[in-house]
Design a protein around this motif. Structure first.
Motif, PDB file in Angstrom:
ATOM      1  N   VAL A   1      32.793  42.964  26.760  1.00  0.00           N
ATOM      2  CA  VAL A   1      33.422  44.294  26.735  1.00  0.00           C
ATOM      3  C   VAL A   1      34.709  44.250  27.569  1.00  0.00           C
ATOM      4  O   VAL A   1      34.881  43.380  28.414  1.00  0.00           O
ATOM      5  N   HIS A   2      35.615  45.182  27.307  1.00  0.00           N
ATOM      6  CA  HIS A   2      36.835  45.286  28.112  1.00  0.00           C
ATOM      7  C   HIS A   2      36.474  45.761  29.509  1.00  0.00           C
ATOM      8  O   HIS A   2      35.729  46.729  29.662  1.00  0.00           O
ATOM      9  N   THR A   3      36.984  45.039  30.508  1.00  0.00           N
ATOM     10  CA  THR A   3      36.665  45.414  31.881  1.00  0.00           C
ATOM     11  C   THR A   3      37.933  45.413  32.725  1.00  0.00           C
ATOM     12  O   THR A   3      38.952  44.832  32.353  1.00  0.00           O
TER      13      THR A   3
ATOM     14  N   PRO B   1      43.316  39.735  34.548  1.00  0.00           N
ATOM     15  CA  PRO B   1      43.231  39.910  33.087  1.00  0.00           C
ATOM     16  C   PRO B   1      41.782  40.186  32.688  1.00  0.00           C
ATOM     17  O   PRO B   1      40.860  39.699  33.329  1.00  0.00           O
ATOM     18  N   CYS B   2      41.617  40.976  31.625  1.00  0.00           N
ATOM     19  CA  CYS B   2      40.310  41.486  31.218  1.00  0.00           C
ATOM     20  C   CYS B   2      39.296  40.386  30.885  1.00  0.00           C
ATOM     21  O   CYS B   2      38.287  40.229  31.555  1.00  0.00           O
ATOM     22  N   HIS B   3      39.571  39.637  29.867  1.00  0.00           N
ATOM     23  CA  HIS B   3      38.587  38.672  29.368  1.00  0.00           C
ATOM     24  C   HIS B   3      39.344  37.466  28.811  1.00  0.00           C
ATOM     25  O   HIS B   3      39.317  37.202  27.608  1.00  0.00           O
TER      26      HIS B   3
ATOM     27  N   SER C   1      39.062  37.227  23.098  1.00  0.00           N
ATOM     28  CA  SER C   1      39.808  37.084  24.340  1.00  0.00           C
ATOM     29  C   SER C   1      40.651  38.332  24.528  1.00  0.00           C
ATOM     30  O   SER C   1      41.101  38.937  23.548  1.00  0.00           O
ATOM     31  N   CYS C   2      40.840  38.763  25.773  1.00  0.00           N
ATOM     32  CA  CYS C   2      41.719  39.893  26.066  1.00  0.00           C
ATOM     33  C   CYS C   2      42.390  39.614  27.396  1.00  0.00           C
ATOM     34  O   CYS C   2      41.713  39.476  28.409  1.00  0.00           O
ATOM     35  N   THR C   3      43.714  39.468  27.367  1.00  0.00           N
ATOM     36  CA  THR C   3      44.432  39.104  28.585  1.00  0.00           C
ATOM     37  C   THR C   3      45.089  40.312  29.250  1.00  0.00           C
ATOM     38  O   THR C   3      45.818  40.166  30.222  1.00  0.00           O
TER      39      THR C   3
ATOM     40  N   ARG D   1      45.774  43.469  31.576  1.00  0.00           N
ATOM     41  CA  ARG D   1      45.283  43.954  32.873  1.00  0.00           C
ATOM     42  C   ARG D   1      45.123  45.454  32.722  1.00  0.00           C
ATOM     43  O   ARG D   1      46.086  46.206  32.800  1.00  0.00           O
ATOM     44  N   HIS D   2      43.878  45.900  32.474  1.00  0.00           N
ATOM     45  CA  HIS D   2      43.643  47.302  32.121  1.00  0.00           C
ATOM     46  C   HIS D   2      43.825  48.232  33.319  1.00  0.00           C
ATOM     47  O   HIS D   2      43.439  47.895  34.435  1.00  0.00           O
ATOM     48  N   GLY D   3      44.392  49.406  33.049  1.00  0.00           N
ATOM     49  CA  GLY D   3      44.499  50.449  34.066  1.00  0.00           C
ATOM     50  C   GLY D   3      43.121  51.042  34.336  1.00  0.00           C
ATOM     51  O   GLY D   3      42.205  50.898  33.524  1.00  0.00           O
TER      52      GLY D   3
HETATM   53 ZN   LIG Z   1      40.442  44.043  27.525  1.00  0.00          ZN
END
Ligand SMILES: [Zn+2]
Ligand SMILES: [Zn+2]
Ligand SMILES: [Zn+2]
Length: 434
Positions: A116-118, A128-130, A145-147, A149-151
């Motif tokens: 999940v997005h974290t 970075p998220c994942h 993959s998710c790079t 940087r979530h707020g």
């Molecule tokens: Zn993400």
């Protein structure tokens, strides 16, 4: 508002609202109270709501849910704080010596049901998220993959990288079995102590009691985590220390053992194989100290905060779902919608009926109590409320709103009925509309 302000009853109405603490959905009571002198048969005092504004007395709804009534939830939060804190440092009938008992703050987590997005932070920097260098592409065409940087308020937090790969079945079954997992965990803890001391469970009870207060917290991905204060006492609870061999280290080891030892198997149903559910690998065991990061105040505040929340922070509803409702049109997050849909799908299977997933779909399968404590942990919410009611009664007598009377010679006759000011669908099962 204008007619209310010009109403001759305005001051009395305002005083009622003030006394509910600004409750958002007060209960409207109609009725009367009479105080009779049993010796002489004379009426000492009569109160009737007939003379009140609109003929009703407004009393607070007393919900624990901040989403329904912020002011009543605040009272609940304060009470929970006092209850948890009394079990850590004494007060409210708990001796101060309880502070010397071995005591831990334990967080039990859920396992992973898919990426999940974290938002992760490390020394004040958002990571970075994942990120995955050689990330595979799932069968639905999604790169895992998710790079970003979530707020902190990113809407995607807690949502799966690929909803079609996400194990929604596992997620709701975990929530549904979490109360049973917790029960087995506390049993395993006691059995571990019995083994360590070479005693039977019955003999152990003569020497040691494991007390706890716990709260459930919803993760954004829609599964519950449990935070618990676990304390060792002597056989009568907080008034006696546990035997000297039962130290904080022994408790920590027993917790580690019990977390990994317990499992719950859900029954197999058509199209849904039986599953064995356990706590997640990541769990946290920390001593509670009087100074430093994890003080008794911090722990009590933490537990009290979550005691007033439910699953609505995941973006679901804070009420039951009525069978006639169209899930597709509910104003909720898609991730919550899929979790609810999975609850309804599994809830319709006879073999899984005991999990009551249909009734608890809005809670994403969790039907346990939000905050609970063992009998001997400390005082009760009921005792705290009774103390407050007594204080308010004394105040009413002091200010002349209630007569001072001898409880042995006065008969109090009450007759009450109520209507909710604003209808909130009930938590308890009710019959569906015709
Ligand atoms: Zn993400
Ligand atoms: Zn309220
Ligand atoms: Zn996929």
């Amino acid at each position: 508002m204008i007619s209310r302000l010009h109403d001759p009853d305005y001051p009395r109405w305002a005083s009622q609202i003030h006394r509910t603490g600004g409750c958002r959905q007060p209960i409207h009571l109609r009725g009367k109270v009479e105080h009779w002198d049993t010796a002489t048969g004379t009426l000492l005092h009569r109160y009737s709501t007939r003379l009140e504004p609109d003929g009703v007395l407004r009393v607070p709804c007393k919900t624990r849910r901040a989403s329904r009534c912020p002011s009543c939830a605040e009272v609940y939060r304060g009470d929970t704080y006092q209850l948890v804190r009394a079990g850590l440092v004494g007060g409210k009938g708990v001796p101060e010596t309880v502070a010397a008992h071995p005591c831990l703050f334990v967080t039990l987590t859920a396992p992973s049901f898919g990426a999940v997005h974290t938002r992760r932070e490390k020394s004040d920097k958002v990571l970075p998220c994942h990120p995955r260098r050689d990330a595979e592409t799932c069968q639905h065409g999604q790169v895992m993959s998710c790079t970003t940087r979530h707020g902190a308020d990113a809407v995607c937090l807690g949502e799966p990288l690929c909803p079609d790969c996400y194990d929604y079945t596992g997620s709701v079954l975990f929530n549904a079995t979490a109360p049973e997992l917790w029960r087995r965990f506390t049993e395993a803890l006691r059995r571990r102590f019995a083994r360590l001391s070479g005693m039977t469970l019955k003999d152990l009870r003569e020497q040691l009691v494991v007390s706890f207060a716990k709260v459930a917290e919803y993760q954004r991905r829609g599964v519950v985590h449990l935070h618990a204060v676990i304390r060792l006492d002597g056989p009568t609870g907080p008034h006696l220390p546990p035997p000297s061999w039962a130290t904080g280290e022994v408790l920590a080891q027993a917790v580690q053992h019990a977390v990994s030892a317990v499992a719950v198997k859900t029954p197999a149903a058509p199209g849904v194989p039986a599953r064995v559910l356990r706590w997640g690998k990541q769990f946290d065991v920390r001593p509670i100290t009087m100074t430093g990061d994890l003080t008794e105040q911090a722990v009590a505040a933490y537990i009290a905060k979550y005691a007033t929340k439910a699953a609505e922070c995941v973006g679901t509803l804070d009420r039951r779902i009525v069978p006639t409702e169209d899930l597709a049109t509910l104003p909720i997050r898609d991730h919550a919608r899929r979790l609810i849909a999975e609850c309804l799908r599994l809830g319709a299977l006879d073999k899984l009926a005991d999990l009551r997933l249909t009734q608890w779909a809005h809670m994403l399968g969790f039907r346990g109590h939000f905050s609970t404590k063992s009998r001997r942990y400390s005082t009760t919410l009921g005792a705290l409320r009774a103390a407050r009611a007594e204080h308010q009664r004394d105040e009413a007598i002091t200010t002349g709103r209630l007569p001072l009377f001898d409880e042995d010679t006065v008969l109090v006759l009450t007759h009450w009925g109520s209507t909710p000011a604003r209808a909130t669908p009930p938590e308890t099962p009710s019959s569906p509309p015709p």
